[in-house]
Design an enzyme around this catalytic site. Structure first.
Site, PDB file in Angstrom:
ATOM      1  N   SER A 265     -26.612 115.504 -17.674  1.00 38.30           N
ATOM      2  CA  SER A 265     -25.180 115.766 -17.432  1.00 38.30           C
ATOM      3  C   SER A 265     -24.367 115.455 -18.681  1.00 38.30           C
ATOM      4  O   SER A 265     -24.552 114.407 -19.303  1.00 38.30           O
ATOM      5  CB  SER A 265     -24.661 114.889 -16.291  1.00 38.30           C
ATOM      6  OG  SER A 265     -25.313 115.247 -15.106  1.00 38.30           O
ATOM      7  N   GLU A 337     -20.142 112.100 -21.058  1.00 37.67           N
ATOM      8  CA  GLU A 337     -21.143 111.035 -20.907  1.00 37.67           C
ATOM      9  C   GLU A 337     -22.003 111.030 -22.176  1.00 37.67           C
ATOM     10  O   GLU A 337     -22.385 109.976 -22.670  1.00 37.67           O
ATOM     11  CB  GLU A 337     -22.011 111.339 -19.681  1.00 37.67           C
ATOM     12  CG  GLU A 337     -23.133 110.355 -19.501  1.00 37.67           C
ATOM     13  CD  GLU A 337     -23.981 110.668 -18.270  1.00 37.67           C
ATOM     14  OE1 GLU A 337     -23.440 111.220 -17.274  1.00 37.67           O
ATOM     15  OE2 GLU A 337     -25.184 110.371 -18.316  1.00 37.67           O
TER      16      GLU A 337
HETATM   17  C1  LIG Z   1     -33.230 115.979 -18.457  1.00 40.02           C
HETATM   18  C2  LIG Z   1     -32.348 114.772 -18.391  1.00 40.02           C
HETATM   19  C3  LIG Z   1     -32.060 114.194 -17.163  1.00 40.02           C
HETATM   20  C4  LIG Z   1     -31.240 113.060 -17.091  1.00 40.02           C
HETATM   21  N1  LIG Z   1     -30.997 112.501 -15.866  1.00 40.02           N
HETATM   22  C5  LIG Z   1     -30.250 111.392 -15.778  1.00 40.02           C
HETATM   23  C6  LIG Z   1     -30.032 110.754 -14.513  1.00 40.02           C
HETATM   24  O1  LIG Z   1     -30.517 111.191 -13.472  1.00 40.02           O
HETATM   25  N2  LIG Z   1     -29.268 109.642 -14.477  1.00 40.02           N
HETATM   26  C7  LIG Z   1     -28.719 109.099 -15.618  1.00 40.02           C
HETATM   27  O2  LIG Z   1     -28.038 108.066 -15.530  1.00 40.02           O
HETATM   28  N3  LIG Z   1     -28.911 109.686 -16.831  1.00 40.02           N
HETATM   29  C8  LIG Z   1     -29.657 110.801 -16.940  1.00 40.02           C
HETATM   30  N4  LIG Z   1     -29.878 111.370 -18.162  1.00 40.02           N
HETATM   31  C9  LIG Z   1     -29.233 110.815 -19.368  1.00 40.02           C
HETATM   32  C10 LIG Z   1     -30.057 109.765 -20.152  1.00 40.02           C
HETATM   33  O3  LIG Z   1     -31.426 109.950 -19.936  1.00 40.02           O
HETATM   34  C11 LIG Z   1     -29.675 108.343 -19.755  1.00 40.02           C
HETATM   35  O4  LIG Z   1     -28.313 108.089 -20.019  1.00 40.02           O
HETATM   36  C12 LIG Z   1     -30.520 107.292 -20.507  1.00 40.02           C
HETATM   37  O5  LIG Z   1     -30.233 106.044 -19.947  1.00 40.02           O
HETATM   38  C13 LIG Z   1     -30.229 107.261 -22.004  1.00 40.02           C
HETATM   39  O6  LIG Z   1     -31.192 106.394 -22.587  1.00 40.02           O
HETATM   40  P1  LIG Z   1     -31.627 106.567 -24.114  1.00 40.02           P
HETATM   41  O7  LIG Z   1     -32.520 105.445 -24.455  1.00 40.02           O
HETATM   42  O8  LIG Z   1     -32.131 107.926 -24.349  1.00 40.02           O
HETATM   43  O9  LIG Z   1     -30.216 106.366 -24.834  1.00 40.02           O
HETATM   44  P2  LIG Z   1     -29.695 107.149 -26.123  1.00 40.02           P
HETATM   45  O10 LIG Z   1     -29.414 108.549 -25.766  1.00 40.02           O
HETATM   46  O11 LIG Z   1     -30.596 106.914 -27.265  1.00 40.02           O
HETATM   47  O12 LIG Z   1     -28.319 106.400 -26.370  1.00 40.02           O
HETATM   48  C14 LIG Z   1     -27.259 106.546 -25.458  1.00 40.02           C
HETATM   49  C15 LIG Z   1     -26.214 105.459 -25.733  1.00 40.02           C
HETATM   50  O13 LIG Z   1     -26.823 104.193 -25.494  1.00 40.02           O
HETATM   51  C16 LIG Z   1     -26.695 103.376 -26.641  1.00 40.02           C
HETATM   52  N5  LIG Z   1     -27.933 102.604 -26.805  1.00 40.02           N
HETATM   53  C17 LIG Z   1     -29.200 103.066 -26.696  1.00 40.02           C
HETATM   54  N6  LIG Z   1     -30.064 102.060 -26.927  1.00 40.02           N
HETATM   55  C18 LIG Z   1     -29.303 100.965 -27.208  1.00 40.02           C
HETATM   56  C19 LIG Z   1     -29.596  99.607 -27.543  1.00 40.02           C
HETATM   57  N7  LIG Z   1     -30.846  99.177 -27.638  1.00 40.02           N
HETATM   58  N8  LIG Z   1     -28.554  98.749 -27.757  1.00 40.02           N
HETATM   59  C20 LIG Z   1     -27.275  99.176 -27.656  1.00 40.02           C
HETATM   60  N9  LIG Z   1     -26.925 100.436 -27.357  1.00 40.02           N
HETATM   61  C21 LIG Z   1     -27.935 101.322 -27.123  1.00 40.02           C
HETATM   62  C22 LIG Z   1     -26.521 104.322 -27.826  1.00 40.02           C
HETATM   63  O14 LIG Z   1     -25.812 103.698 -28.860  1.00 40.02           O
HETATM   64  C23 LIG Z   1     -25.721 105.444 -27.187  1.00 40.02           C
HETATM   65  O15 LIG Z   1     -24.360 105.116 -27.228  1.00 40.02           O
HETATM   66  C24 LIG Z   1     -30.696 112.501 -18.265  1.00 40.02           C
HETATM   67  C25 LIG Z   1     -30.995 113.086 -19.513  1.00 40.02           C
HETATM   68  C26 LIG Z   1     -31.818 114.200 -19.574  1.00 40.02           C
HETATM   69  C27 LIG Z   1     -32.157 114.789 -20.914  1.00 40.02           C
END
Ligand SMILES: Cc1cc2nc3c(=O)[nH]c(=O)nc-3n(C[C@H](O)[C@H](O)[C@H](O)COP(=O)(O)OP(=O)(O)OC[C@H]3O[C@@H](n4cnc5c(N)ncnc54)[C@H](O)[C@@H]3O)c2cc1C
EC number: 1.3.1.98
Length: 350
Positions: A265, A337
């Site tokens: 999203s 988001e």
């Molecule tokens: C196909 C798909 C489906 C998804 N479905 C969902 C869902 O059902 N529910 C949902 O909530 N989200 C969903 N998401 C979004 C995403 O997966 C989540 O928000 C996830 O928690 C992001 O984690 P990440 O490690 O990839 O963070 P990133 O994308 O790497 O970072 C996102 C944010 O978190 C911060 N961050 C990351 N790691 C740290 C750290 N160690 N310390 C401080 N800040 C940090 C970054 O600075 C950035 O601001 C989906 C995404 C995709 C691609």
């Protein structure tokens, strides 16, 4: 910036490789520490050079720039993947893939983390955004978050759940996004029915410990975990512990989550409005609208897909297009988001 020579620092990296959007130009420096010691060294070097690192985890909620600032340090915790059991608590490093939480939960015989199965990203990013699936949030069973405050880099701080300001897609870490780097999280487990030692023998954990991270590209990521599930041939019944995970697969595959590169999203829902963003977008016939090689998903109005070679600029144009349409028709501008990182000469805000 002069060159660095540090363990855990990679140079000339295409950021698209670190992003489920598969978007992002070449960054000069990407920090990929595997331990707190490597992280400390990287942060010390950055501090000495006056560089504010840009943090990320699994890159599943980020839009990286087409032309990253050549002086920037992109720092990911995705390779910090340790875990341990302490009594009834699971302590994980921030790079632990969310889906692995579900695998660990299965290893322990509990369903606490079923909601995290096939949720791309890491625990650090999940805590930052209070990741959720239907009515389950990562904050539900969380007890403490461990983080480094770049303003006070004297060591690791701990924040209890109550102080984390969790809400819908919200946490206190968003208010401190340039300074607070999450290094770990502690979860209280509902019960423990198996020994920790059996977890250490999980082949999935052994692979992770050896540096074999789950793939970032969404189709391969999905195959990786669905393959794990399919290997459990003997546990197919409705009342099997794996039945909830199979439901997750059906739901997410059915919604085409893994067909095109995306960040899931794009906008947070605004619950004061009464309807999810996707539904509101549908009424404005936004599905299928395309800019460059980015497109609003034909099956979900709150997802922007990279249909092949999209640029960050294409996605940003679509974000603005949706925001303008909502402003005109509904009188509010939806809050992204997805975390948009500005590049050398690109500005996200108008
Ligand atoms: C196909 C798909 C489906 C998804 N479905 C969902 C869902 O059902 N529910 C949902 O909530 N989200 C969903 N998401 C979004 C995403 O997966 C989540 O928000 C996830 O928690 C992001 O984690 P990440 O490690 O990839 O963070 P990133 O994308 O790497 O970072 C996102 C944010 O978190 C911060 N961050 C990351 N790691 C740290 C750290 N160690 N310390 C401080 N800040 C940090 C970054 O600075 C950035 O601001 C989906 C995404 C995709 C691609």
């Amino acid at each position: 910036m002069t060159s660095w020579n540090l363990t855990g620092l990679r140079t000339e990296q295409a950021l698209s490789r670190y992003s489920t959007y598969e978007i992002g130009g070449e960054a000069r420096f990407v920090g990929t520490p595997r331990s707190q010691e490597q992280l400390r060294e990287l942060l010390e070097q950055a501090y000495r050079r006056g560089i504010e690192p840009t943090f990320f985890g699994g890159g599943s909620n980020m839009l990286f720039p087409d032309r990253p600032d050549p002086d920037a340090l992109f720092l990911t915790t995705r390779e910090m993947v340790d875990f341990k059991l302490e009594g009834d608590r699971l302590v994980v490093s921030s790079g632990m893939p969310m889906s692995m939480l579900a695998v660990i939960g299965y290893g322990l015989g509990i369903s606490d983390f079923d909601f995290a199965f096939l949720l791309p990203g890491t625990v650090g990013g999940g805590v930052y955004m209070n990741a959720k699936y239907f009515d389950r949030h990562i904050s539900d069973t969380l007890v403490n978050v461990h983080y480094v405050d770049l303003q006070r880099p004297s060591g690791i701080q701990t924040l209890g759940r109550e102080a984390c300001g969790f809400g819908y897609k919200q946490s206190v870490f968003q208010d401190n996004s340039s300074n607070w780097l999450i290094v770990g999280a502690e979860f209280k487990l509902s019960s423990i029915s198996r020994e920790a030692v059996s977890l250490l023998a999980l082949p999935e954990w052994i692979a992770l410990r050896e540096g074999k991270l789950p793939p970032t590209r969404l189709p391969e990521f999905a195959l990786h975990f669905i393959g794990w599930l399919e290997d459990k041939e003997g546990e197919k019944g409705e009342d099997s512990a794996l039945a909830p995970l199979r439901k997750v697969v059906q739901d997410r595959v059915g919604k085409m989550h893994f067909t095109y590169p995306s960040c899931g999203s794009v906008f947070k829902n605004d619950y004061t409005v009464g309807e999810p963003i996707g539904k509101l977008a549908d009424r404005l016939h936004l599905r299928g609208v395309q800019r460059g090689n980015a497109r609003i998903s034909p099956v979900h109005g709150n997802v922007i897909q990279n249909i092949g070679g999209a640029k960050a600029a294409d996605v940003i144009e679509l974000i603005h297009h949706v925001q303008d349409a909502f402003d005109r028709h509904y009188g509010f501008v939806p809050e992204p988001e997805v975390v948009v990182i500005e590049g050398k000469s690109s500005s996200y805000r108008r």
